[in-house]
Scaffold this active site. Structure first.
Site, PDB file in Angstrom:
ATOM      1  N   ASP A 111       0.849  -1.193   0.000  1.00 57.40           N
ATOM      2  CA  ASP A 111       0.000   0.000   0.000  1.00 57.40           C
ATOM      3  C   ASP A 111       0.885   1.244   0.000  1.00 57.40           C
ATOM      4  O   ASP A 111       2.068   1.170   0.295  1.00 57.40           O
ATOM      5  CB  ASP A 111      -0.937   0.012   1.222  1.00 57.40           C
ATOM      6  CG  ASP A 111      -0.192  -0.294   2.506  1.00 57.40           C
ATOM      7  OD1 ASP A 111       0.977   0.079   2.626  1.00 57.40           O
ATOM      8  OD2 ASP A 111      -0.791  -0.916   3.410  1.00 57.40           O
TER       9      ASP A 111
ATOM     10  N   ASP B 179       1.265   5.018   1.554  1.00 55.39           N
ATOM     11  CA  ASP B 179       0.818   6.029   2.505  1.00 55.39           C
ATOM     12  C   ASP B 179       1.428   7.365   2.107  1.00 55.39           C
ATOM     13  O   ASP B 179       2.599   7.437   1.743  1.00 55.39           O
ATOM     14  CB  ASP B 179       1.267   5.660   3.919  1.00 55.39           C
ATOM     15  CG  ASP B 179       0.558   4.414   4.415  1.00 55.39           C
ATOM     16  OD1 ASP B 179      -0.673   4.375   4.314  1.00 55.39           O
ATOM     17  OD2 ASP B 179       1.246   3.476   4.864  1.00 55.39           O
TER      18      ASP B 179
ATOM     19  N   ASP C 123       8.499   4.028  13.636  1.00 61.27           N
ATOM     20  CA  ASP C 123       9.136   2.969  14.433  1.00 61.27           C
ATOM     21  C   ASP C 123      10.572   2.648  14.047  1.00 61.27           C
ATOM     22  O   ASP C 123      11.453   2.593  14.903  1.00 61.27           O
ATOM     23  CB  ASP C 123       8.263   1.693  14.415  1.00 61.27           C
ATOM     24  CG  ASP C 123       7.836   1.249  13.014  1.00 61.27           C
ATOM     25  OD1 ASP C 123       8.177   1.941  12.032  1.00 61.27           O
ATOM     26  OD2 ASP C 123       7.171   0.207  12.912  1.00 61.27           O
TER      27      ASP C 123
HETATM   28  P1  ATP Z   1       3.534  -2.963   5.160  1.00 63.21           P
HETATM   29  O1  ATP Z   1       4.474  -3.348   4.078  1.00 63.21           O
HETATM   30  O2  ATP Z   1       3.012  -4.126   5.883  1.00 63.21           O
HETATM   31  O3  ATP Z   1       2.456  -2.024   4.728  1.00 63.21           O
HETATM   32  P2  ATP Z   1       4.411  -0.690   6.667  1.00 63.21           P
HETATM   33  O4  ATP Z   1       5.690  -0.397   7.416  1.00 63.21           O
HETATM   34  O5  ATP Z   1       4.127   0.173   5.495  1.00 63.21           O
HETATM   35  O6  ATP Z   1       4.461  -2.216   6.246  1.00 63.21           O
HETATM   36  P3  ATP Z   1       1.948   0.272   7.676  1.00 63.21           P
HETATM   37  O7  ATP Z   1       1.074  -0.298   8.729  1.00 63.21           O
HETATM   38  O8  ATP Z   1       1.428   0.439   6.294  1.00 63.21           O
HETATM   39  O9  ATP Z   1       3.232  -0.656   7.674  1.00 63.21           O
HETATM   40  O10 ATP Z   1       2.463   1.656   8.243  1.00 63.21           O
HETATM   41  C1  ATP Z   1       2.994   2.698   7.425  1.00 63.21           C
HETATM   42  C2  ATP Z   1       4.088   3.441   8.204  1.00 63.21           C
HETATM   43  O11 ATP Z   1       3.525   4.022   9.387  1.00 63.21           O
HETATM   44  C3  ATP Z   1       5.229   2.573   8.710  1.00 63.21           C
HETATM   45  O12 ATP Z   1       6.196   2.333   7.723  1.00 63.21           O
HETATM   46  C4  ATP Z   1       5.767   3.406   9.843  1.00 63.21           C
HETATM   47  O13 ATP Z   1       6.542   4.473   9.412  1.00 63.21           O
HETATM   48  C5  ATP Z   1       4.480   3.968  10.448  1.00 63.21           C
HETATM   49  N1  ATP Z   1       3.946   3.092  11.493  1.00 63.21           N
HETATM   50  C6  ATP Z   1       2.981   2.160  11.381  1.00 63.21           C
HETATM   51  N2  ATP Z   1       2.734   1.569  12.544  1.00 63.21           N
HETATM   52  C7  ATP Z   1       3.558   2.140  13.449  1.00 63.21           C
HETATM   53  C8  ATP Z   1       3.781   1.980  14.850  1.00 63.21           C
HETATM   54  N3  ATP Z   1       3.102   1.084  15.534  1.00 63.21           N
HETATM   55  N4  ATP Z   1       4.714   2.760  15.439  1.00 63.21           N
HETATM   56  C9  ATP Z   1       5.401   3.682  14.731  1.00 63.21           C
HETATM   57  N5  ATP Z   1       5.248   3.878  13.422  1.00 63.21           N
HETATM   58  C10 ATP Z   1       4.344   3.132  12.781  1.00 63.21           C
HETATM   59 MG    MG Z   2       2.348   0.131   4.331  1.00 63.12          MG
END
Ligand code: ATP
Ligand code: MG
Length: 441
Positions: free
Chosen positions: A65, A67, A140
């Site tokens: 996805d 963001d 994170d």
């Molecule tokens: P994925 O590939 O599963 O989407 P992702 O890292 O992009 O992994 P998301 O849940 O889409 O995970 O979150 C987008 C971003 O938001 C993360 O990359 C991170 O920067 C931030 N984020 C998400 N969850 C947290 C958390 N619990 N604590 C701190 N930052 C977070």
């Molecule tokens: Mg993501």
């Protein structure tokens, strides 16, 4: 050397890196994400793709996805996009709909440690807008805090995320213990991301994760279940689940169960190679890789099978019928799990169905065999049956028989059943009843 390559700007707070030097493929970026950024920037706002999507793009992996973050407020964002909706009560973000894609657009946010936290130190609210510098601090991992502007083709890197990606290493932003306490879900996130991208979790970080695992019991179960599910469908469930066992997190994630002790390798927390769970997860990962449909219910049926099966045996011993024993065991275990794990109703129903179908593989009478092979969950149920061979619950011959019965023509089915009935001593249950004569007066 790296610094020269990347060119460091303003007060050395961040590196601004030309994305072309990283071999980043722009065609992996979704069109809606690009369109939203273009519109925001044309309206005078800053806008970036952020987080996992940038991380994945740098590693040449297609992001799941996209963001987007911006300095525009949710209302300003909403004003720009006709098909959009503000969501979230605590922290408002905007869902922008383009085609059939939904893109999450958020305003830069501040890490708000002074705000409410619970008695364990978990932050309950994270709802203050801020600058990009604030936003970066609340993320994170260093590899998740990259901000990519696809129009100027530059990546802003505040925490040496690119260098950590090159080293293929997970590094937490800030003080590790503190960051895991304020949001223990990060423990699962680290595992999920490390498994998905084959990244290394340094031993020191693993130790902190192991020590803080108990805090996973204190996060809302829907949130925890959501991330665990993502792990199981990531295509790297075997690696991810091995981490969970290795770090002793299984007892916190599924506290009521303490399941499949036989499946764990002695001493190590790892799964027994080619065992029941190992084979199931390996098969699941292969399916994800081949873009085949996978069943969430099947994953849970496998994970909880051993517990269900043992309870069923104890009901069998009390003299309940096969079907009733299975029904009671499944309901009881699912209820137990449901206390700590958030299950969608449809998944609960699916697990129940898969377990109950197991009882029908012993029935060769009546119409049951015919309706069983036509059942929507027959393939998953047969897969579970096949895995049960590893637990010595089923003979491989039975699996082969059902596999053949499933595909052969009807005439052969009847023959196969006749042979099986005489072999197992099962009688036809539907004796032809003489039609009652209608008595007319
Ligand atoms: P994925 O590939 O599963 O989407 P992702 O890292 O992009 O992994 P998301 O849940 O889409 O995970 O979150 C987008 C971003 O938001 C993360 O990359 C991170 O920067 C931030 N984020 C998400 N969850 C947290 C958390 N619990 N604590 C701190 N930052 C977070
Ligand atoms: Mg993501």
């Amino acid at each position: 050397m790296l610094e020269k390559l990347f060119g460091i700007f303003s007060k050395k707070q961040f590196s601004s890196i030309e994305s072309s030097t990283l071999g980043l493929k722009k065609d992996l970026i979704s069109y809606p994400a690009l369109a939203i950024i273009r519109k925001l920037k044309r309206s005078g706002w800053d806008a970036f793709i952020v987080g996992g999507a940038v991380r994945d793009l740098v590693l040449n992996v297609k992001p799941k996805d996209f963001d987007i973050v911006t300095n525009a407020s949710p209302y300003e964002i909403k004003g720009l996009f006709r098909r959009s909706r503000i969501i979230g009560r605590r922290f408002r973000i905007v869902h922008v709909y383009i085609g059939n894609e939904t893109i999450e657009v958020s305003t830069f946010r501040k890490r708000n440690v002074s705000n409410a936290s619970d008695s364990f130190g978990r932050i309950l609210r994270d709802n203050v807008y801020g600058s990009i510098e604030d936003d970066v601090k609340r993320r994170d991992l260093t590899i998740n805090s990259l901000y990519y502007d696809p129009l100027s083709e530059r990546i802003l890197d505040y925490h040496n995320g690119i260098s950590d990606l090159r080293k293929r290493e997970i590094v937490v932003i800030g003080k590790v213990k503190e960051r895991l306490i304020e949001d223990p879900l990060r423990i699962i996130r680290i595992i999920r991301i490390a498994a998905k991208l084959d990244l290394n979790i340094p031993a020191k970080l693993k130790n902190v994760m192991r020590g803080r695992g108990v805090l996973l019991e204190n996060i809302p179960k829907a949130r925890l279940s959501d991330d665990l599910l993502k792990l199981f469908v990531s295509g790297k469930s075997l690696q991810g689940f091995s981490y969970i066992l290795d770090l002793g997190l299984d007892k916190h994630v599924f506290p009521n169960l303490g399941f499949f002790p036989l499946e764990k390798k002695k001493g190590l927390g790892n799964l027994k190679k080619d065992g029941f769970i190992y084979s199931a997860l390996k098969n699941l990962d292969e399916k994800v890789k081949n873009n085949e449909t996978i069943s969430i219910s099947f994953i849970f049926a496998v994970l909880f099978w051993e517990k269900i099966s043992k309870l069923k045996v104890s009901y069998d011993e009390q003299g309940f019928s096969d079907y009733l024993s299975m029904q009671m065991a499944t309901s009881e275990i699912l209820q137990d799990i449901n206390q700590n794990f958030y299950f969608q109703r449809k998944h609960i129903a699916g697990v129940r169905e898969l377990c109950l179908l197991q009882s029908r593989f012993d029935k060769f009478v009546g119409k049951s065999p015919f309706s069983l092979v036509r059942h929507a969950r027959f393939s998953s149920a047969l897969k579970l049956l096949e895995l049960r061979v590893k637990l010595n619950e089923v003979n491989i011959e039975t699996v082969v028989w059902w596999d053949k019965f499933h595909t052969c023509p009807d005439s052969e089915k009847v023959q196969m059943l006749n042979v099986m009935r005489s072999k197992t001593g099962q009688q036809r249950s539907f004796k032809k009843r003489r039609k009652k004569k209608l008595v007319t007066t």
